[in-house]
Design an enzyme around this catalytic site. Sequence first.
Site, PDB file in Angstrom:
ATOM      1  N   GLU A 186       0.814  -1.220   0.000  1.00 41.11           N
ATOM      2  CA  GLU A 186       0.000   0.000   0.000  1.00 41.11           C
ATOM      3  C   GLU A 186       0.853   1.277   0.000  1.00 41.11           C
ATOM      4  O   GLU A 186       0.499   2.279   0.613  1.00 41.11           O
ATOM      5  CB  GLU A 186      -0.958   0.003   1.193  1.00 41.11           C
ATOM      6  CG  GLU A 186      -1.947  -1.146   1.150  1.00 41.11           C
ATOM      7  CD  GLU A 186      -2.926  -1.150   2.312  1.00 41.11           C
ATOM      8  OE1 GLU A 186      -4.064  -1.588   2.110  1.00 41.11           O
ATOM      9  OE2 GLU A 186      -2.550  -0.718   3.420  1.00 41.11           O
ATOM     10  N   GLU A 255      -7.177  -7.427  -1.020  1.00 42.49           N
ATOM     11  CA  GLU A 255      -7.796  -7.292   0.299  1.00 42.49           C
ATOM     12  C   GLU A 255      -9.251  -6.874   0.178  1.00 42.49           C
ATOM     13  O   GLU A 255      -9.549  -5.713  -0.093  1.00 42.49           O
ATOM     14  CB  GLU A 255      -7.038  -6.272   1.170  1.00 42.49           C
ATOM     15  CG  GLU A 255      -5.666  -6.727   1.589  1.00 42.49           C
ATOM     16  CD  GLU A 255      -5.039  -5.803   2.621  1.00 42.49           C
ATOM     17  OE1 GLU A 255      -5.771  -4.953   3.189  1.00 42.49           O
ATOM     18  OE2 GLU A 255      -3.825  -5.927   2.853  1.00 42.49           O
TER      19      GLU A 255
END
Length: 565
Positions: A186, A255
């Site tokens: 991320e 995710e």
Amino acid sequence: MAAVAGPRLLPWLLLLHPLLVVAAAAASGVTYDHRSLVISGRRRLLISASIHYPRSVPAMWPKLVAEAKDGGADCIETYVFWNGHETAPGKYYFEDRFDLVQFARVVKDAGLYLMLRIGPFVAAEWNFGGVPAWLHYIPGTVFRTNNEPFKSHMKSFTTKIVDMMKKERFFASQGGHIILAQIENEYGYYQQAYGAGGKAYAMWAGSMALAQNTGVPWIMCQQYDVPDHVINTCNSFYCDQFKPNLPTQPKIWTENWPGWFQTFGESNPHRPPEDVAFSVARFFGKGGSVQNYYVYHGGTNFDRTAGGPFITTSYDYDAPIDEYGLKRFPKWAHLKELHKSIKLCEHSLLFGNSTLLSLGPQQEADVYTDHSGGCVAFLANIDSEKDKVVTFRNRQYDLPAWSVSILPDCKNVVFNTAKVRSQTLMVDMVPETLQASKPDQWSIFTERIGIWDKNDFVRNEFVDHINTTKDSTDYLWHTTSFDVDRNYPASGNHPILNIGSKGHAVHAFLNNMLIGSAYGNGSESSFSVQMPINLKAGKNEIALLSMTVGLKDPIMNGWELALQV
């Protein structure tokens, strides 16, 4: 995973020629094209389930993996936790809950694929995001940017993990079961803050990963500018509108959050199974090919592994399998039925041509038809409040609000995301008298208040908590004493002890008596407090116990947790 979420889940609103792109993968293992991963020459539509090996005990691993497989998972995903493995520079620990090889073997024995997210920065509500605290003290180190000391240690650990997996022949290119690997995590959320160094670091990280020659594709989640042959992926509650950077890459969701983590003092988050199913059906209906639940089983933050600040010991996450390894009904069962229904559509989804049809103002159909005559349809009502009746191919279909109906033959509905047919079970903790097979001999130790042995050091000021303890403990005592004149009035206005801290918590003692406590929270770790105190004539002693409650993800290289009085 990044700790970023709103208080409410809101809806977010091509097939090309089948050109196979060989991207950093051996022909005998895993490649990919614009539509999906290609494993052993076959396009695959994959359901993946996150299970973090250090968040459960090894005895639980086989059952957890088996329950994920029974729930329809093709693949298990896990992070690799750097600070759990490299406890000091070049010193490694791979035993007990951190036995990564054994966990990978359990997954392989179950006949499932493995997605290995090496990071080695992982976030994951894990202490310091998985980065070792000792790295903070390597001279010249700046985290997660174009910094040579950081890159050197990051590369060393990544290579260590890759070499371990190669030794076991776990990569698909070796005939094993690891089909994807991830570098960084991320970084797109933070890259801009690092300026030019951020861009250079992201490119370096991807290139370093590719140079490991694993023979499987590498991914970077939430990374919007990745090197060629590294696939960028999506993390969110909804990823149906996500598109990879390149039209030659498949659409991967690393995710999908079926719940959320909990912080001390906050309510327990919950995401309804209907909404989770809706998001998954929308993703596959919009061309997705790999979907991973983060997490399928959350487990427990043992020891001092909870991140922060203020992440709870429980990492239950409202996941399909709860903290204790029990199936959560109806969520687990509802998603199992969804997975069965999606698999019925696999061939047409992977090889068919797609068409988007409008069925109303907020209703639509994603239709896939293939050359063999197969046809599948995903009928969606994205109106979050009103049920609708739609007409598709001269037939009428009832679509509840915020739902998707799956038609594997373009005629018959086999599943609707809003219609939960599973039983609901509630787990209740009840008192029980248990007899230990080998009773342990317990002893009680009462700790004295303040510094009662030799001082570690003396300062005329407060010190930064973490730079002093180097995260070897959550606790740091500050003790001072002073004399009060015998003529000090015993009555009247009391003096005030003012304490300000950048986190996380403090207990205050005066003359060996607790006079108050204060703490921050998951949103704001700093705090201040005013405590009236009763001094006595003669010697008085103030002792402050400073406490940390999990370290937040490292940004740049700074941390600061200091008291002010």
